[in-house]
Design a protein around this motif. Structure first.
Motif, PDB file in Angstrom:
ATOM      1  N   GLU B 471      59.970  11.388  -3.006  1.00 23.54           N
ATOM      2  CA  GLU B 471      58.972  10.397  -3.440  1.00 23.54           C
ATOM      3  C   GLU B 471      57.560  10.909  -3.181  1.00 23.54           C
ATOM      4  OE1 GLU B 471      59.922   6.771  -1.327  1.00 23.54           O
ATOM      5  OE2 GLU B 471      62.021   6.974  -1.962  1.00 23.54           O
ATOM      6  N   GLU B 474      56.079  13.447  -5.558  1.00 25.97           N
ATOM      7  CA  GLU B 474      55.518  12.924  -6.812  1.00 25.97           C
ATOM      8  C   GLU B 474      54.057  12.559  -6.637  1.00 25.97           C
ATOM      9  OE1 GLU B 474      57.880   9.983  -8.752  1.00 25.97           O
ATOM     10  OE2 GLU B 474      59.649  11.292  -8.793  1.00 25.97           O
ATOM     11  N   GLN B 477      51.967  15.699  -6.403  1.00 23.00           N
ATOM     12  CA  GLN B 477      51.743  16.265  -7.738  1.00 23.00           C
ATOM     13  C   GLN B 477      50.507  15.651  -8.398  1.00 23.00           C
ATOM     14  OE1 GLN B 477      53.342  18.802  -9.313  1.00 23.00           O
ATOM     15  NE2 GLN B 477      54.472  19.029  -7.394  1.00 23.00           N
TER      16      GLN B 477
END
Ligand SMILES: Nc1ncnc2c1ncn2[C@@H]1O[C@H](COP(=O)(O)OP(=O)(O)OP(=O)(O)O)[C@@H](O)[C@H]1O
Ligand SMILES: Nc1ncnc2c1ncn2[C@@H]1O[C@H](COP(=O)(O)OP(=O)(O)O)[C@@H](O)[C@H]1O
Ligand SMILES: [Mg+2]
Ligand SMILES: [Mg+2]
Lengths: 463, 587
Positions: B471, B474, B477
């Motif tokens: 999680e 993400e 990113q």
């Protein structure tokens, strides 16, 4: 010999013949045209009332009036020592103006499977002089290692560089080369031939040329003729043979064409369901046999349609061969030669051919660490594109830089640059030395102490 | 109505059509799966379809040169394997011909028309009876034993003969065909029995597995265990690690017998097993691994019909050892090649294709095969098990294809190989987020008792950290790692440690290749130990950057490569403690 004139149907490369005497499956067939020309084919299906013949040349000129002769044997290849230095067509006929091959033997071109029990493990390191191969995807004698490339990429130069530079350390003996071209252009073929001539390799080579304008179906037998020759050279004349097959994509297209003509249920993307088995019948004809001196090392080259590695041709190939060298358009665009992307590349037999007895004890761990660091740096490039360099941690920035250094120093080299394995490994260490020592988690302490430039330097200063 | 007399076995028919490995014969009264001899060279084949007056046969050898009109003989027997002393250390092709014998008979290349029995019929084995005159025996009863390798080969009353009372039994040296025991019913028993490969061997009862097959592979034993008697699938694109993982299991798993099937894969891989296994020691017994192993090699370029048969040959041999009361593990590399062999034969039969050209019975064949796994009470009342681990090679690495999907519906453990991991040389490249084991609950107690009451807690903790990392990645990113809250920066680091220290395991490192449960537990505990220190320090005001850069933590990955790791591990743990304490006191 009986000649039948009972052709009932001609479709694509297939000819259907009725009311014959019993004909053997796989038998060689001569088709005699009205002007006396003879075309060759092979029986694909035989029964009491119908025989299906696959013709290896264009079916142009074949008609219901053509004669069919069944030769009572499967396709054989005449082989002999004097084949070295010769240039043959994709169907095995001399095209260099020289005499017919004086056969010492006539061998079945399908080739029987090597009994796995008779095989010896390939483990002799081949130094190609290319760092991305020797260092991180090591080739060994008897391996089948394809080059996965794309249209317009310099795979031919890579293959030539490998063929030119390959040597087994401590052995004087040069490789014999069997080169089989399938559907490549005249220009590409010339490129190969000139290099073979320039380096004198031609004297130790047998060349089979099926060019782009030669019959597509002939491509089905070209690699089999080449490998039959290679087996003869390797297992009867004790030579170490390097087989280059290019372009396997054209071979597979020919296979698809025949499948379509037979109205078979197609597999993935229209290629026949048996393509895996068929390709295995080619690629598995590599290796070493216990008690024999020679070996067959295979370099199939294929261009991935649409640069797609999941396309059935590279996919099925990768499932059979012992790794793959992947040529990257992105690296090529960056102007890096040889543009080999190590991440999707792999040599499955690497572990057998490296280490203390073969190259150097640190080889495996250096390679693992280079991969891990390059992969991490490469991932970060995507991140940088979104969040910018400033959002990266100190650690991340080092890996990002490492990726660039890796491409520019390790991957990049000259077309005529022949690096020794020690230059390659030391080069790898120099790159790893740009990272903090504690980031080198793939390498054990002992090796770091022995080979890391920093500690080597210290050792030198102390000693 | 006239009862038509069944034709005698040995009667001859005639070939009508030859198209590759599938041929058509007429004038034989065959039954499905009868073994027939095809052509003048008597190639071995099996009846796979009967249609009007035509009998369709798959041939286990190359059919080149065979013509219509050649004879076909029905043996009236089904495809069967020979079971008895001599199986261990053998390497067979798909129809149980010993490859070593084939080399002697026909040289380095596989020619056709040569038959070779699965067992050596000349060799004498020392038979020790375990029943005496007057004892009652029934199908499955162990009547004696032979020291085959370091493994004791138990001789069983075949499941398909009637029991009775032992009238006489011998001691001494016999070939596998010589009679060693006679029953009052007149039944005579030799050490060898035959069993048709397509029929599962009977058992008294199937039970639920409760003990893990310990493999020495951390991600398997630690996160996604398979039970003894369980089933697992390991799908992955080429080069992702199916074969290496299976070979690791063949080498290090605590099964008593290993059956390894190279089904349509590479010749050199089998050679590797053949050269390596005799040199490797079973970590439990110290004996060469080869002594507990049976290999079946029907490589990609060997006849496709024999490839189809190879998995049945293998599982029948596995069941036979299970019936002696052994824990057997069977690896099939690759079940996709088996499925493709079915597809190839099916398409030559011009059967109506199902999904992606596979025959409609693909799912049924797969589940029948995996159903032959299990922990069982044998006919003689012992416990035995067959664990089945099947590799799957999905085209293009896409798991949505029929073989992967149909397999996942059956097996209880899914080890999902991931090309992204293998490309980073993160091995074993098993994706920890997609993989699962449905045995976790049933094996819970075993880990509690045999490893530590803490183990199951540690496992859940590690899985949570890995989930959490996914999680957080993400978010990273999108905004970069520096933007994460401090505690979460630590989580990322701890997840990295779990991945790099615990999950990554190098099959080619002499020490790391096998890791027992005690070491797995110690390693995970050490990582958790650091995590606790780290979060504690962070709450006390130490910055994550400082925590992460403590020196002693960098030594932790080295534990993998050290055989007697305990002193070093303790030293590292102490130093981590003191380094963190120093940070805390200056915070
Ligand atoms: N640094 C790493 N080390 C080890 N494994 C990693 C690492 N990064 C990612 N992975 C693994 O690779 C998998 C895919 O990674 P990621 O989510 O970054 O790719 P993606 O491009 O988003 O995937 P997709 O294309 O499927 O959407 C992850 O589930 C994880 O298992
Ligand atoms: N556990 C492992 N440790 C180290 N290397 C591994 C491991 N698993 C796989 N590899 C590497 O990946 C390569 C491909 O693995 P392999 O099992 O042959 O793939 P597949 O059978 O899926 O095609 C191996 O040759 C090896 O280099
Ligand atoms: Mg494999
Ligand atoms: Mg994603």
């Amino acid at each position: 010999m009986k000649e039948y004139r009972t052709i009932s149907k001609i479709a694509g490369p297939l000819v259907f013949v009725e009311k014959t005497e019993p004909v053997g499956y796989g038998e060689l067939v001569n088709i005699v045209l009205f002007d006396g020309t003879i075309k060759r084919g092979q029986v694909l299906d035989t029964s009491d009332d119908l025989v299906v013949v696959q013709v290896f040349e264009t079916t142009a000129g074949i008609g219901k009036d053509s004669g069919i002769r069944f030769l009572g044997e499967t396709i054989k290849m005449p082989v002999g020592k004097e084949m070295l230095g010769r240039i043959l067509s994709g169907g095995g006929k001399p095209i260099d103006g020289g005499p017919e091959i004086m056969p010492e033997k006539r061998l079945d071109i399908t080739g029987a499977a090597i009994n796995p029990y008779a095989r010896a493990s390939p483990e002799e390191f081949i130094q190609t002089g290319i760092s991305t191969i020797d260092g991180t995807n090591t080739l060994v004698r008897g391996q089948k290692l394809p080059i996965f490339s794309g249209a317009g990429l310099p795979h031919n130069n890579i293959a030539l560089q490998i063929a030119r530079q390959s040597k087994v350390l401590g052995s004087q003996e040069a490789f014999a080369v069997v080169f089989a071209a399938m559907g490549i252009t005249k220009e590409e073929a010339n490129h190969f031939m000139h290099d073979f001539e320039r380096t004198g390799a031609l004297e130790r080579a047998v060349v089979f040329l099926n060019l782009a304008d030669d019959p597509a179906v002939e491509r089905i037998i070209t690699p089999r003729l080449a490998l039959t020759t290679a087996e003869y050279l390797a297992f009867e004349l004790d030579m170490h043979v390097l087989v280059i097959l290019t372009d396997m994509t054209n071979y597979c297209e020919a296979l698809r064409q025949i499948g379509a003509a037979r109205e078979e249920v197609p597999g993935r993307r229209g290629y026949p369901g048996y393509m895996y088995t068929d390709l295995a019948g080619i690629y598995e004809r590599a290796g070493i046999i216990k008690g024999k001196k020679g070996s067959i090392t295979q370099f199939p080259i294929l261009t991935m349609p649409g640069d797609d590695i999941t396309h059935p041709i590279p996919d099925l190939t990768g499932y059979i061969t012992e790794g793959q060298i992947v040529v990257s358009r992105e690296l090529h665009r960056k102007g890096i030669y040889p543009p080999i992307n190590v991440l999707p590349s792999l040599s499955r037999l690497m572990n057998l051919g490296i280490g203390k007895e073969h190259t150097r004890e640190d080889h495996k761990k250096v390679s693992d660490q280079l991969y891990a660091a390059y992969a991490e740096g490469n991932d970060l490039r995507g991140l940088v594109a979104i969040v910018g360099k400033d959002a990266l941690s100190e650690r991340d920035r080092m890996f990002l830089e490492f990726a660039d250094l890796f491409e520019n120093r390790f991957v990049r080299q000259g077309y005529n640059e022949d690096r020794s394995i020690f230059e390659t490994l030391d080069g790898g260490w120099n790159l790893l030395a740009t990272l903090p020592v504690e980031q080198l988690v793939r390498i054990d302490r002992d090796l770091i102490n022995k080979y890391h430039p920093k500690f080597r330097q210290e050792a030198k200063e102390q000693g | 109505m006239e009862v038509k007399e069944k034709k005698e076995k040995g009667q001859e028919g005639v070939l009508r059509r030859i198209a590759g490995p599938v041929v058509t014969a007429v004038n034989i009264d065959a039954h499905m799966y009868d073994v027939v001899k095809v052509g003048h060279e008597e190639l071995m084949g099996e009846v796979i379809k009967i249609q009007g007056d035509e009998t369709i046969i798959q041939v286990y050898e190359d059919t080149s040169g065979i013509r219509p009109g050649e004879p076909v003989t029905n043996t009236g027997l089904s495809l069967a394997v020979e079971l008895g002393p001599g199986l261990l250390t053998s390497i067979y092709d798909g129809i149980q011909r010993p490859l070593s014998v084939l080399v002697d008979k026909m040289g380095d290349f596989i020619q056709r028309g040569v038959s070779a029995p699965g067992l050596d019929h000349q060799k004498k084995w020392e038979f020790r009876p375990l029943v005496k005159e007057g004892d009652k025996v029934s199908p499955g009863t162990i009547i004696g034993e032979v020291q085959e390798t370091n493994i004791v080969h138990r001789i069983l009353v075949p499941p398909n003969v009637q029991g009775g009372t032992v009238k006489s039994i011998k001691t001494g040296s016999f070939t596998v065909e010589e009679i060693v025991c006679t029953l009052d019913t007149g039944t005579q028993l030799a050490m060898m029995q035959k069993w048709p490969v397509r029929v599962p061997r009977p058992v008294t009862e199937k039970m639920n597995p409760t003990i893990p097959l310990i493999t020495g592979q951390r991600i398997l034993d630690g996160l996604f265990p398979i039970a003894k008697g369980g089933t697992a699938a390991i799908p992955g694109p080429f080069g992702s690690g199916k074969t290496v993982t299976q070979q690791q299991l063949a080498k290090w798993s605590d099964a008593e017998i290993v059956v390894y099937i190279g089904c349509g894969e590479r010749g050199n891989e089998m050679t590797e097993v053949l050269t390596e296994f005799p040199e490797l020691e079973d970590p439990k017994t110290g004996k060469p691994l080869m002594e507990r192993t049976v290999l079946i090699a029907n490589t990609s370029n060997m006849p496709v019909a024999a490839r189809e048969a190879s998995v049945y040959t293998g599982i029948t041999i596995a069941e036979y050892f299970r019936d002696m009361g052994y824990d057997v593990s069977l690896m099939a590399d690759s079940t996709s090649r088996w499925a493709e062999a079915m597809r190839e034969i099916s398409s030559r039969l011009e059967e109506m294709p199902g999904e992606e050209g596979y025959p409609a019975y693909l799912a049924a064949r797969l589940s029948e095969f995996y159903e032959r796994a299990g922990l069982v009470r044998t006919l003689s009342g012992n416990n035995g098990s067959v664990s089945v681990i099947g590799a799957v090679s999905p085209p293009g690495g896409d798991f949505s294809e029929p073989v992967t999907q149909n397999t996942l519906r059956i097996v209880k453990v899914f080890w999902a190989l991931d090309a992204k991991l293998s490309q980073r040389r993160h091995f074993p490249a098993i994706n920890w987020l997609n993989s699962y084991s449905l045995y976790l609950d049933t094996l819970h107690d075993w880990y509690d008792k045999e490893v530590s009451p803490e183990w199951n807690v540690l496992r859940s903790w590690a899985m949570e950290v890995l989930q959490k990392e996914a999680e957080l990645q993400e978010i990273v990113q999108l905004v970069g790692s520096d933007a994460l809250p401090e505690a979460e920066q630590l989580t990322i680091e701890i997840a990295r440690m779990i991945r790099e220290i615990f999950l990554q395991q190098n099959a080619y490192d002499a020490v790391d290749t096998f890791c027992d449960m005690a070491k797995q537990y110690d390693m995970m505990k050490a990582i958790k130990g650091f995590a606790d220190l780290a979060y504690g320090a962070q709450t006390a005001g130490v910055s994550p950057a400082q925590i992460i850069s403590i020196k002693s933590k960098n030594d932790l990955p080295q534990i993998k490569f050290i055989k007697d790791y305990r002193p070093e591990l303790e030293r590292i743990q102490k130093s981590m403690d003191s380094e963190i304490n120093i940070l805390r006191s200056s915070a």
